[in-house]
Write a protein that holds these residues in place. Structure first.
Motif, mmCIF file in Angstrom:
data_model
loop_
_atom_site.group_PDB
_atom_site.id
_atom_site.type_symbol
_atom_site.label_atom_id
_atom_site.label_comp_id
_atom_site.label_asym_id
_atom_site.label_seq_id
_atom_site.Cartn_x
_atom_site.Cartn_y
_atom_site.Cartn_z
ATOM 1 N N MET A 287 18.891 -2.388 -1.137
ATOM 2 C CA MET A 287 20.276 -2.591 -1.585
ATOM 3 C C MET A 287 20.867 -1.317 -2.156
ATOM 4 O O MET A 287 22.071 -1.089 -2.070
ATOM 5 N N ASP A 288 20.026 -0.483 -2.791
ATOM 6 C CA ASP A 288 20.541 0.740 -3.415
ATOM 7 C C ASP A 288 20.600 1.908 -2.434
ATOM 8 O O ASP A 288 20.666 3.062 -2.845
ATOM 9 N N SER A 289 20.545 1.613 -1.165
ATOM 10 C CA SER A 289 20.646 2.607 -0.092
ATOM 11 C C SER A 289 19.444 3.522 0.015
ATOM 12 O O SER A 289 19.498 4.530 0.704
ATOM 13 N N ASN A 290 18.402 3.212 -0.696
ATOM 14 C CA ASN A 290 17.144 3.941 -0.506
ATOM 15 C C ASN A 290 16.286 3.204 0.509
ATOM 16 O O ASN A 290 16.409 2.000 0.700
ATOM 17 N N TYR A 291 15.430 3.955 1.131
ATOM 18 C CA TYR A 291 14.474 3.356 2.049
ATOM 19 C C TYR A 291 13.165 3.105 1.330
ATOM 20 O O TYR A 291 12.814 3.781 0.375
ATOM 21 N N GLN A 292 12.440 2.136 1.813
ATOM 22 C CA GLN A 292 11.103 1.881 1.304
ATOM 23 C C GLN A 292 10.169 1.732 2.496
ATOM 24 O O GLN A 292 10.394 0.916 3.389
ATOM 25 N N LEU A 293 9.140 2.565 2.519
ATOM 26 C CA LEU A 293 8.124 2.469 3.558
ATOM 27 C C LEU A 293 7.015 1.564 3.065
ATOM 28 O O LEU A 293 6.471 1.773 1.995
ATOM 29 N N ILE A 294 6.691 0.563 3.858
ATOM 30 C CA ILE A 294 5.590 -0.336 3.522
ATOM 31 C C ILE A 294 4.503 -0.169 4.574
ATOM 32 O O ILE A 294 4.785 -0.240 5.777
ATOM 33 N N TRP A 295 3.275 0.043 4.109
ATOM 34 C CA TRP A 295 2.148 0.277 5.000
ATOM 35 C C TRP A 295 1.260 -0.956 5.084
ATOM 36 O O TRP A 295 0.928 -1.570 4.067
ATOM 37 N N GLY A 296 0.885 -1.293 6.298
ATOM 38 C CA GLY A 296 -0.140 -2.309 6.458
ATOM 39 C C GLY A 296 -1.507 -1.732 6.119
ATOM 40 O O GLY A 296 -1.682 -0.513 6.050
ATOM 41 N N ALA A 297 -2.474 -2.628 5.908
ATOM 42 C CA ALA A 297 -3.826 -2.191 5.543
ATOM 43 C C ALA A 297 -4.621 -1.700 6.755
ATOM 44 O O ALA A 297 -5.688 -1.111 6.593
ATOM 45 N N GLY A 298 -4.118 -1.957 7.948
ATOM 46 C CA GLY A 298 -4.750 -1.410 9.144
ATOM 47 C C GLY A 298 -5.597 -2.399 9.911
ATOM 48 O O GLY A 298 -6.120 -3.368 9.356
ATOM 49 N N THR A 299 -5.712 -2.137 11.220
ATOM 50 C CA THR A 299 -6.597 -2.883 12.117
ATOM 51 C C THR A 299 -7.634 -1.917 12.653
ATOM 52 O O THR A 299 -7.286 -0.887 13.231
ATOM 53 N N LYS A 300 -8.900 -2.265 12.449
ATOM 54 C CA LYS A 300 -9.966 -1.383 12.909
ATOM 55 C C LYS A 300 -10.328 -1.713 14.350
ATOM 56 O O LYS A 300 -10.569 -2.875 14.693
ATOM 57 N N LEU A 301 -10.362 -0.673 15.172
ATOM 58 C CA LEU A 301 -10.700 -0.817 16.587
ATOM 59 C C LEU A 301 -11.957 -0.029 16.885
ATOM 60 O O LEU A 301 -12.042 1.153 16.532
ATOM 61 N N ILE A 302 -12.905 -0.682 17.531
ATOM 62 C CA ILE A 302 -14.143 -0.016 17.942
ATOM 63 C C ILE A 302 -14.276 -0.177 19.446
ATOM 64 O O ILE A 302 -14.322 -1.308 19.953
ATOM 65 N N ILE A 303 -14.303 0.943 20.135
ATOM 66 C CA ILE A 303 -14.477 0.923 21.590
ATOM 67 C C ILE A 303 -15.957 1.184 21.880
ATOM 68 O O ILE A 303 -16.514 2.192 21.439
ATOM 69 N N LYS A 304 -16.554 0.281 22.640
ATOM 70 C CA LYS A 304 -17.988 0.390 22.929
ATOM 71 C C LYS A 304 -18.210 0.857 24.365
ATOM 72 O O LYS A 304 -17.511 0.426 25.269
ATOM 73 N N PRO A 305 -19.210 1.739 24.565
ATOM 74 C CA PRO A 305 -19.462 2.229 25.929
ATOM 75 C C PRO A 305 -20.023 1.134 26.816
ATOM 76 O O PRO A 305 -20.571 0.143 26.340
#
Lengths: 114, 113
Positions: B95-113
């Motif tokens: 509302m005050d014309s500022n931006y707010q960045l919100i970060w997610g906690a992340g998704t872990k990806l493991i690629i297996k051979p």
């Protein structure tokens, strides 16, 4: 091609000790930020500096102070460290404050308070 | 409810497969969206912005669904080097014309051979 440089990389403090985390960027960015990252949580903004000469509180400013020394440098100070401040700290910079620009991060400081 | 939510994973995926994960956000006033990649014990790095019409960068496709308030990341022909944590970031005009960045906690990806 340094980007954002943070020091130190690792630090162990005793409860009540003070320390300053240093951050410098060489990309001529206007805005700089300090974040902390804790397990299972997203990055949380501690303080930011939209431009040289200004600083503002973020989401979790308690227990911290900052100084925007010049356009390049933005330091974070813990006056009296507490175990709850054990975390990974990241400095970042961007062309403009909190806007639609990507951030460039430093490599982080792993801080343990015992 | 968290402002930005991600499935923490890990997603275990065989090399060469296609994988997709979503990120939901709670503030309908959110204006811009990003995916960052974070390798183990490293700093986050911008992977791509997410545009309203969806966008592609090589094997990566990002999409935005404003009606349902989520963004997605699709990785095709996954490589071992894609193993990382993927962070969703949402930028909201306050509302005050500022931006707010919100970060997610992340998704872990493991690629297996």
């Amino acid at each position: 091609n340094a980007g954002v440089t943070q020091t130190p990389k690792f630090q162990v403090l005793k409860t009540g000790q003070s320390m300053t985390l240093q951050c410098a960027q060489d990309m001529n960015h206007n805005s700089m930020y300090w974040y902390r990252q804790d397990p299972g949580m997203g990055l949380r903004l501690i303080y930011y500096s939209a431009s040289e000469g200004t600083t503002d509180k973020g989401e979790v400013p308690n227990g911290y102070n900052v100084s925007r020394l010049n356009k390049r440098e933005f330091s974070l100070r813990l006056e009296s460290a507490a175990p709850s401040q054990t975390s990974v700290y990241f400095c970042a910079s961007s062309e403009r404050a909190l806007a639609n620009y990507g951030y460039t991060f430093g490599s982080g400081t792993r801080l343990t308070v015992v | 409810r968290k402002e930005v939510e991600q499935d923490p994973g890990p997603f275990n995926v065989p090399e060469g497969a296609t994988v997709a994960f979503n990120c939901t956000y709670s503030n309908s006033a959110s204006q811009s969206f990003f995916w960052y990649r974070q390798d183990c014990r490293k700093e986050p790095k911008l992977l791509m912005s997410v545009y309203s019409s969806g966008n592609e960068d090589g094997r990566f496709t990002a999409q935005l669904n404003r009606a349902s308030q989520y963004i997605s990341l699709l990785i095709r022909d996954s490589k071992l080097s894609d193993s990382a944590t993927y962070l969703c970031v949402v930028n909201t005009l306050l509302m005050d014309s500022n931006y707010q960045l919100i970060w997610g906690a992340g998704t872990k990806l493991i690629i297996k051979p």
